[in-house]
Design an enzyme around this catalytic site. Structure first.
Site, PDB file in Angstrom:
ATOM      1  N   SER A 170      63.759  71.563  28.502  1.00 21.43           N
ATOM      2  CA  SER A 170      63.871  70.557  29.554  1.00 21.43           C
ATOM      3  C   SER A 170      64.179  71.173  30.912  1.00 21.43           C
ATOM      4  CB  SER A 170      64.945  69.526  29.182  1.00 21.43           C
ATOM      5  OG  SER A 170      64.600  68.879  27.985  1.00 21.43           O
ATOM      6  N   HIS A 198      68.435  78.763  25.125  1.00 17.87           N
ATOM      7  CA  HIS A 198      69.698  78.953  25.858  1.00 17.87           C
ATOM      8  C   HIS A 198      70.105  80.423  25.927  1.00 17.87           C
ATOM      9  CE1 HIS A 198      70.879  74.681  26.174  1.00 17.87           C
ATOM     10  NE2 HIS A 198      70.180  74.557  25.062  1.00 17.87           N
TER      11      HIS A 198
END
Length: 521
Positions: free
Chosen positions: A81, A140
């Site tokens: 995202s 991440h």
């Protein structure tokens, strides 16, 4: 805001008319894949999205949302995202966090810049702590980057190192944390063989410990703080592999939600609480799930939870997670410089914008959309609305989330005629998809489709233009597959559920709606 003197003039679109309200709808985690029972978008009732494909195929296109198409290093890197909204908001491709870190590690530049020099001051007499997600998912963090950072720091004077790892199971298959932990323990053993006191100090599941975002649930961060800083947790083990294996024996255990635990020595004493004088690096390169911990580590004035003690440390992020807030103040790798985003162009042309989502994705239509920048470009021309997300439950419990509320806010903004652009993120496909609950994800996709209908109906009433797209895939494929595309099964014959993003393309739909009033006349 860019420097004075920049030209903000925009050429007229060759086909679309000026002066029309534009709705930009980002369906989070909504990719395109072959129809089967594991494609929740296909299974769900989605008449609005179906109609975009079937009634206007000439305006329906597939675009890539992963790998180099969004600035990530390789075609094996799933979109996410953050990078998706960076690309959508900027209209251009920028080298993203993982790629920037790769380049800095490969060249050695990471060890030459101010951030590393800053934490290095603690190496001689204190401990270096590394906190982040133990995973090779590339969303991440990446395990190989942690391995290189461990090697580089030890070669440059770090004598005592403690690693605080968070287990994944979201961007990678659930259960892989054991293998990652075994790999990490092997590297740390090699460092100990060279005289470096290197150990894992604490752990816990990413969605239950540390990695909350957008201030949705500070208790998540507090659990991590207690383990990482205070050395306190409900579970204690002699090593991280033992801890993960033991906690995974519990019914319905999942890497994402493992409870916090600390590693203790033979006397039962925690091996690595963060103390005064220590250096701390949060090694995630993605910003959203490190920002809250960064505040706790950096801000002297802090009231989100009782920290008990606030150690005087030298703290640096892998990157600076928020450029506007200068958070953290020190970082190892400079973030991508994204200027001249679409939001900046719009306000400089007097265009009024409205952005809305619920808490878990609010930052995506604001911070990430605006080039990793907090706040407004021009508050007189912009309005941002955040709808509070449900807290204290997993998203499959309430799979409709706030989709209908987002649709209502966008509808009202369009019909008010106060705004020229109305943009939203509808999070359901991604957030519920991450839970691995197929039935709930089907419900989530139906709710998202209903929200889209509200928005497109409003655009039709005002004779506007809509752009419906997505940032990456997720809900369209909920199982792991072999090279033939067949679902993988575990040793018990059960299908292996996929909770991560996908490499599937996403759709892009652009169309002008003629006003109902015009047709009546």
């Amino acid at each position: 805001m860019a420097t004075t003197g920049t030209s903000w003039k925009l050429a007229d679109h060759p086909k679309l008319p000026k002066g029309k309200t534009i709705a930009v709808v980002v369906l989070d985690g909504w990719g395109e894949a072959s129809p089967d029972k594991y494609n929740c978008i296909h299974v769900a009732e989605t008449p609005t999205m179906d109609s975009l494909k079937t009634t206007a195929p000439d305006r329906w296109r597939l675009v890539r949302a992963h790998g180099t198409a969004v600035g990530l290093p390789t075609e094996d890197d799933m979109g996410n995202s953050e990078v998706g909204h960076n690309a959508l908001g900027a209209g251009r491709i920028f080298a993203q966090g993982a790629k920037l870190v790769d380049l800095a590690l490969a060249s050695g530049k990471i060890y030459e810049d101010e951030g590393f020099s800053y934490i290095k001051e603690s190496f001689a007499n204190n401990t270096l702590h590394l906190i982040g997600l133990m995973s090779d998912g590339g969303v991440h963090s990446r395990l190989d980057q942690l391995q290189l950072l461990l090697k580089g720091a030890s070669e440059r004077g770090a004598k005592r190192i403690r690693v605080h790892v968070l287990t994944d199971g979201r961007d990678v298959v659930d259960g892989t944390s054991v293998g990652f932990a075994e790999t990490l323990e092997k590297d740390l053993a090699e460092l100990r063989g060279k005289g470096i006191d290197a150990q894992v100090a604490s752990s816990g599941g990413r969605m239950y410990v540390t990695m909350d975002r957008y201030e949705n649930d500070w208790e998540v961060v507090k659990r991590g703080w207690d383990a990482q800083v205070l050395g306190e947790a409900p579970h204690k083990f002699k090593n991280v592999v033992e801890g993960i294996k033991k906690l995974r024996e519990a019914p319905n255990a999942n890497d994402q939600y493992l409870p916090p635990f600390v590693i203790v020595d033979d006397n039962g004493k925690p091996v690595g609480p963060i103390m005064d004088g220590d250096a701390v690096v949060t090694f995630n390169f993605r910003a959203d799930r490190m920002t809250m911990l960064a505040q706790a580590l950096e801000y002297e004035k802090f009231d989100k939870f009782d920290r008990v003690r606030f150690p005087k440390i030298r703290y640096a992020g892998m990157l600076q997670y928020d450029g506007e807030l200068k958070l953290p103040n020190h970082y190892l790798v400079s973030p991508p410089l994204i200027e001249r985003t679409s939001g900046e162009y719009l306000v400089n042309n007097g265009i009024r914008t409205f952005a809305c989502s619920e808490t878990v994705k609010f930052g995506h239509v604001t911070f990430f959309w605006n080039g990793n920048r907090s706040g407004y470009f021009n508050k007189e021309l912009e309005e941002y609305v955040e709808i509070p997300s449900d807290s204290g439950i997993t998203f499959n419990v309430q799979p409709k989330m706030k989709a209908l509320e987002i649709g209502e806010k966008a509808r009202d903004a369009i019909l008010s005629r106060k705004f020229d652009q109305v943009r939203v993120n509808i999070p359901n496909g991604d957030m519920v998809g991450h839970t691995g609950d197929i039935e709930a994800t089907v419900v989530a996709c139906k709710a998202a489709d209903q929200a889209v209908k509200m928005i497109l109906d409003a655009i039709e009433q005002v004779g506007g233009i809509y752009v419906v797209t997505a940032d990456h895939g997720n809900a369209e494929d909920m199982v792991k597959r072999n090279k033939k595309g067949e679902p993988l099964v575990d040793k018990d014959g059960k299908v292996q559920i996929q909770t991560s993003h996908t490499l599937q393309p996403v759709s892009n739909n652009i169309k002008r709606r003629k006003s109902r009033l015009c047709r009546v006349r």
